[in-house]
Enzyme design. Structure first.
Site, short mmCIF file in Angstrom:
data_model
loop_
_atom_site.label_atom_id
_atom_site.label_comp_id
_atom_site.label_asym_id
_atom_site.label_seq_id
_atom_site.Cartn_x
_atom_site.Cartn_y
_atom_site.Cartn_z
N PHE A 143 0.88 -1.17 0.00
CA PHE A 143 0.00 0.00 0.00
C PHE A 143 0.93 1.23 0.00
CE2 PHE A 143 -2.66 3.24 1.91
CZ PHE A 143 -3.90 2.99 1.37
N TYR B 60 -10.43 1.00 10.98
CA TYR B 60 -11.68 1.38 10.32
C TYR B 60 -12.08 0.41 9.22
CZ TYR B 60 -8.08 3.65 7.44
OH TYR B 60 -6.95 3.89 6.71
N LYS B 61 -11.29 -0.64 9.00
CA LYS B 61 -11.63 -1.65 7.99
C LYS B 61 -12.40 -2.77 8.69
CE LYS B 61 -7.90 -0.01 5.08
NZ LYS B 61 -6.47 -0.08 4.76
C1 LIG Z 1 -5.67 1.09 4.60
C2 LIG Z 1 -4.18 0.93 4.68
C3 LIG Z 1 -3.37 1.94 5.22
C4 LIG Z 1 -4.00 3.24 5.63
O1 LIG Z 1 -3.14 4.08 6.31
P1 LIG Z 1 -3.73 5.40 6.97
O2 LIG Z 1 -2.60 6.00 7.64
O3 LIG Z 1 -4.86 4.97 7.87
O4 LIG Z 1 -4.31 6.25 5.88
C5 LIG Z 1 -2.02 1.70 5.34
N1 LIG Z 1 -1.48 0.53 4.95
C6 LIG Z 1 -2.24 -0.46 4.42
C7 LIG Z 1 -1.61 -1.75 4.01
C8 LIG Z 1 -3.60 -0.28 4.25
O5 LIG Z 1 -4.34 -1.22 3.71
#
Ligand SMILES: *Cc1c(COP(=O)(O)O)cnc(C)c1O
Length: 403
Positions: free
Chosen positions: A127, A221-222
């Site tokens: 990500f 939040y997931k």
């Molecule tokens: C959703 C997600 C994030 C989100 O990071 P935030 O700091 O909450 O925006 C980070 N890493 C992965 C692998 C994700 O799936």
């Protein structure tokens, strides 16, 4: 009724978790397959948040830091997430975003690794935020950053590797990586393993303590349904806590935060991962949302998740005209998270049409349809309907077959 519709009915009737759906706010006419981006709202959360706002803030005001347990909420909520990720109490603290926690974990791991270890390995398909933060952490700590696929990690490890940052489940393809095996390989090379659990916590057992993971981060939040922007968590393995040297040593992680000393002395335990004043409204909405898990073993969630994704793949095969979509998600259970990603020409328009017909997944650039299966509130009839509507939409769009 089709054979798949009756199969769905039978599976729903035998589903021991089916009753949980009524604890969530979900319209009857929508199939919600985007819980891997934003989990649904548990029905009791608004009332609890209202109490936090009206009574704890409105009436008790400053007293709530003590009397409503605000000050200790980061560790308390961390201990409620701990069993979901296979951690004993005292190792998880909640606060900040996943991005910020990736920074704390990677820099702290480099500092623990010590002299001569000046390379950070990062999942090449990570990500993006994890990759950006790892790059900055590498620059700040004088390390080289090397992107590698998780499969390449064992051969890429060496005596200069300080830390390896990996995603437990790939956010695009839904591939589940071998956390026990990769963690053991990282340790055999004398390096530290940092795992991002954003797409696994709440969907499958993680086993952080059992597999000796050093540091882990994840969002809430997931699959944990904490609400938009609810704070993330940081796991620091107990044996490493005394050596965890945070790159963001705020006053909340001080041994005596109200001593207001000019010199920093880190607190013991998970508290050391805190930074500044916690985001109380979001944190307590998350705490309320976690009530749903009280009676739910994560193993049962995993079993249902695999059954849902198996059934979805079966329905897609039956309903979607040959060749119109290509499955990107591993078929082997040991390699599959809780989502199915399908490559599809015109995926952006296809997803818009699906959403217009009440099937909510998401689109990932450039050609991926992503469907997340949250076992707490998705049933087999939902799965059958989603695949059937997908088949109808794809048959009607007239896009050529994917290459
Ligand atoms: C959703 C997600 C994030 C989100 O990071 P935030 O700091 O909450 O925006 C980070 N890493 C992965 C692998 C994700 O799936």
């Amino acid at each position: 009724m089709s054979e798949l519709m009756s199969a769905a009915q039978e599976l729903d009737a035998a589903d021991g978790l089916a009753g949980l759906r009524q604890r969530f706010v979900l319209g009857d006419d929508v199939v919600y397959l985007d819980g891997n981006s934003l989990g649904a709202l548990p029905a009791h959360v608004p009332g609890r948040v209202e109490d936090v706002v009206r009574r704890q803030w409105g009436e008790l005001r400053i007293r709530s830091w003590e009397e409503s347990g605000w000050w200790t909420a980061p560790e308390r909520v961390g201990d409620r997430i701990a069993p979901l990720v296979g951690a004993a109490p005292g190792q998880v603290v909640v606060g900040d975003s996943t991005s910020v926690n990736v920074f704390k974990a990677v820099v702290a791991a480099v500092r623990m690794a010590g002299e001569g270890r000046d390379e950070i390995l990062v999942d090449a398909s990570t990500f993006p935020t994890d990759g950006y933060i790892a790059e900055s952490a590498a620059r700040m700590t004088g390390c080289a950053l090397r992107p590698v696929t998780p499969a390449e990690v064992p051969s890429a490890l060496g005596d200069r590797t300080a830390v390896v940052l990996l995603n437990h489940v790939d956010y695009r393809t839904g591939r589940l990586h071998d956390l026990p095996g990769l963690t053991a390989a990282v340790h055999a090379a004398g390096a530290y393993a940092v795992w991002d659990l954003c797409h696994s916590a709440g969907a499958l057992p993680v086993g952080l303590d059992e597999h000796g993971v050093d540091l882990a981060v994840g969002c809430t939040y997931k699959y944990l349904n904490g609400g938009p922007g609810s704070p993330a968590y940081l796991y620091v393995r107990e044996e490493l806590q005394d050596r965890f040297d945070s790159p963001l040593p705020g006053w909340n992680s001080h041994a005596e935060p109200f001593g207001m000393a000019s010199a920093y002395t880190p607190a013991a335990g998970a508290v050391r991962g805190r930074v500044g004043t916690p985001d109380i409204l979001s944190l307590l909405a998350l705490e309320a949302a976690l009530d749903v898990w009280e009676t739910v073993p994560v193993e049962a969630v995993r079993a249902k998740s695999l059954a849902l994704t198996d059934f979805f793949l079966r329905c897609v095969e039956a309903y979607v005209p040959g060749g119109r979509v290509g499955n990107l998600t591993p078929v082997a259970h040991a390699e599959r998270g809780s989502q199915v990603a399908l490559r599809c020409d015109g995926a952006g328009d296809v997803m818009k049409a699906l959403i217009g017909r009440g099937v909510v997944g998401d689109f990932r650039h450039p050609d991926v349809l992503r469907f997340g299966f949250t076992p707490l509130y998705v049933g087999f009839a939902d799965v059958e309907r989603a695949a059937r509507v997908l088949g109808e939409v794809v048959a009607g769009t007239g896009h050529p077959h994917p290459a």
